[in-house]
Design a protein around this motif. Structure first.
Motif, mmCIF file in Angstrom:
data_model
loop_
_atom_site.group_PDB
_atom_site.id
_atom_site.type_symbol
_atom_site.label_atom_id
_atom_site.label_comp_id
_atom_site.label_asym_id
_atom_site.label_seq_id
_atom_site.Cartn_x
_atom_site.Cartn_y
_atom_site.Cartn_z
ATOM 1 N N GLU A 92 10.079 -5.623 -1.721
ATOM 2 C CA GLU A 92 9.525 -6.636 -2.620
ATOM 3 C C GLU A 92 8.566 -7.557 -1.875
ATOM 4 O OE1 GLU A 92 13.125 -8.319 -4.027
ATOM 5 O OE2 GLU A 92 13.320 -6.929 -5.739
ATOM 6 N N LEU A 95 5.400 -5.705 -1.313
ATOM 7 C CA LEU A 95 4.601 -5.643 -2.533
ATOM 8 C C LEU A 95 3.901 -6.966 -2.785
ATOM 9 C CD1 LEU A 95 3.685 -4.112 -5.017
ATOM 10 C CD2 LEU A 95 5.808 -4.793 -6.165
ATOM 11 N N THR A 96 4.604 -8.072 -2.543
ATOM 12 C CA THR A 96 3.990 -9.387 -2.725
ATOM 13 C C THR A 96 2.791 -9.558 -1.794
ATOM 14 O OG1 THR A 96 6.094 -10.370 -3.387
ATOM 15 C CG2 THR A 96 4.396 -11.874 -2.587
ATOM 16 N N GLU A 97 2.962 -9.163 -0.546
ATOM 17 C CA GLU A 97 1.866 -9.276 0.409
ATOM 18 C C GLU A 97 0.708 -8.358 0.041
ATOM 19 O OE1 GLU A 97 3.715 -8.430 4.115
ATOM 20 O OE2 GLU A 97 4.758 -10.363 4.234
ATOM 21 N N ALA A 98 1.034 -7.148 -0.443
ATOM 22 C CA ALA A 98 -0.025 -6.221 -0.853
ATOM 23 C C ALA A 98 -0.806 -6.783 -2.036
ATOM 24 C CB ALA A 98 0.575 -4.862 -1.209
ATOM 25 N N ARG A 99 -0.100 -7.394 -2.995
ATOM 26 C CA ARG A 99 -0.792 -7.993 -4.139
ATOM 27 C C ARG A 99 -1.747 -9.094 -3.675
ATOM 28 N NH1 ARG A 99 1.333 -6.456 -9.027
ATOM 29 N NH2 ARG A 99 3.479 -5.650 -9.026
ATOM 30 N N SER A 100 -1.291 -9.900 -2.706
ATOM 31 C CA SER A 100 -2.141 -10.975 -2.201
ATOM 32 C C SER A 100 -3.393 -10.426 -1.524
ATOM 33 C CB SER A 100 -1.340 -11.837 -1.220
ATOM 34 O OG SER A 100 -2.156 -12.828 -0.630
ATOM 35 N N PHE A 102 -4.777 -7.459 -2.005
ATOM 36 C CA PHE A 102 -5.634 -6.828 -3.007
ATOM 37 C C PHE A 102 -6.390 -7.878 -3.807
ATOM 38 C CE2 PHE A 102 -3.786 -2.309 -3.652
ATOM 39 C CZ PHE A 102 -3.945 -2.076 -2.298
ATOM 40 N N SER A 103 -5.748 -8.992 -4.097
ATOM 41 C CA SER A 103 -6.421 -10.066 -4.817
ATOM 42 C C SER A 103 -7.611 -10.581 -4.023
ATOM 43 C CB SER A 103 -5.429 -11.203 -5.097
ATOM 44 O OG SER A 103 -6.075 -12.275 -5.750
ATOM 45 N N ARG A 106 -10.394 -7.997 -4.176
ATOM 46 C CA ARG A 106 -11.090 -8.031 -5.465
ATOM 47 C C ARG A 106 -12.056 -9.205 -5.534
ATOM 48 N NH1 ARG A 106 -6.095 -5.909 -7.634
ATOM 49 N NH2 ARG A 106 -5.274 -8.032 -7.835
#
Length: 377
Positions: A92, A95-100, A102-103, A106
């Motif tokens: 988890e 995943l949180t770090e990956a979302r950051s 990727f944000s 972007r």
């Protein structure tokens, strides 16, 4: 007792993975034949092997897996539950770090894009080329075109026109194919057009004779005329990735193969089943390849009679064997068919993580690349 091949089949772990876990002290066989060195597993070890396969699919570290297996049969489940919770928290957090990340990526992309200055597709191209040459080029790459709706720019074939040369390119991320042919009539600066796969197929259907074909691009419209017939449609309004960067591979070991013999070995030889983790892709048959003295390609796999020798088992010694690389069997068979020769060159990179190249010995301009499949440990 189960043989190592039966254990692999019933547990979901590959033969090479079972050997690895034996050497790592995680899951050893109940008995090893002292004469042959062959491994045999007790019936109760099947549940442990299946548990091990699930933990590895979940990405649990090997050190934690050892503890889970050690505590699995005990009455107190606190240790196992604690290890599962700790691993889930790591996933988890990852995943949180990956979302950051990727944000942030972007945002960088958004800053690069400026819709107000984006130029429309207004390029104009007119050229002619032999119909058989274009047909052969399309046949050499069409199999690699993508079909993922989330990546529409890969859902066609790139027509890369520069000077008097045309390169056609296709990729679906897992494989890439390139072919080249000469043209007349353009001779100008570089133009790139992505033709959607259905239109490519319609164009290919026109190329049945020996006449010249005429290819034209006007704005967003692409047209091919051949033998008095025409196929026309809209180009894809997407940029194709820079394939030239993708084909810059380090030098590898080249082995000339007899295609009919290799195809027979692939179709009738052993495979291992890889559970595909990406959404929308099913389990695949994986063929494991290795070389002998850089002159012969062997097909290895789970349950093969000569598996130990083929994969270079440490217990038996490697001799002149190279490393082994896993490839999607279906993809390799398609690449061999697209190569359209009785003899092709397989080029293995400097490591099993490098793409496998399939080349024509007499034509460096036509080749395909297959991304390797990660073999379990």
């Amino acid at each position: 007792m189960r043989s190592i091949g039966e254990m692999a089949r019933d547990s979901g772990l590959g033969v090479s993975a079972l050997r690895f876990y034996d050497r790592a002290g995680v899951l050893g066989p109940a008995w090893v034949d002292p004469a042959s060195g062959y491994r045999w597993y007790a019936p109760e070890q099947l549940d442990e092997a299946r548990l091990l396969a699930r933990l590895r699919r979940a990405g649990m570290p090997l050190a934690d897996i050892r503890l889970v297996l050690a505590g699995w049969s005990g009455a107190d489940t606190d240790l196992v539950r604690g290890l599962l919770r700790a691993h889930l928290r790591r996933l988890e957090q990852g995943l949180t770090e990956a979302r950051s990340e990727f944000s942030t990526i972007r945002e960088l992309l958004d800053h690069r894009e400026n819709p107000m200055t984006a130029s429309p597709l207004t390029g104009t191209v007119h050229l002619s080329l032999p119909a058989p040459a274009l047909a052969a080029a399309l046949d050499a790459v069409r199999f690699a075109a993508g079909g993922d709706p989330d990546l529409p720019m890969l859902g066609g074939v790139l027509f890369d026109i520069e000077g008097d040369a045309l390169r056609v390119v296709a990729t679906d991320r897992y494989r890439l194919a390139v072919a080249r042919t000469d043209t007349d009539g353009h001779g100008g600066s570089r133009e790139q057009v992505v033709v959607p796969a259905p239109l490519v197929d319609a164009m290919r259907a026109l190329l049945s004779g020996d006449e010249s074909a005429r290819f034209a691009v006007e704005g967003d419209r692409v047209t091919l005329e051949a033998d008095g017939r025409q196929a026309s449609g809209q180009r894809l309004a997407h940029d194709f990735p820079d394939y030239r960067r993708l084909v810059q591979l380090p030098p590898g070991r080249r082995v000339v193969v007899e295609v009919p013999a290799l195809r027979e070995a692939l179709e009738n030889g052993p495979v291992r089943v890889a559970e595909e983790r990406e959404p929308g892709r099913s389990a695949r048959d994986i063929s494991v390849l290795t070389t002998v003295d850089d002159k012969t390609v062997l097909v290895c796999g789970d349950g093969a009679p000569d598996e130990d020798t083929c994969t270079g088992n440490e217990d038996r010694g490697t001799g002149g064997l190279g490393y082994h690389v896993g490839v999607d069997r279906g993809f390799l068979l398609e690449a061999l068919a697209a190569g359209d020769r009785d003899r092709l060159v397989l080029e293995f990179g400097p490591a099993p993580t490098a793409p496998l190249a399939i080349r024509r010995a007499e034509d460096e301009g036509a080749f395909s690349l297959l991304m390797p499949v990660r073999l379990d440990d």
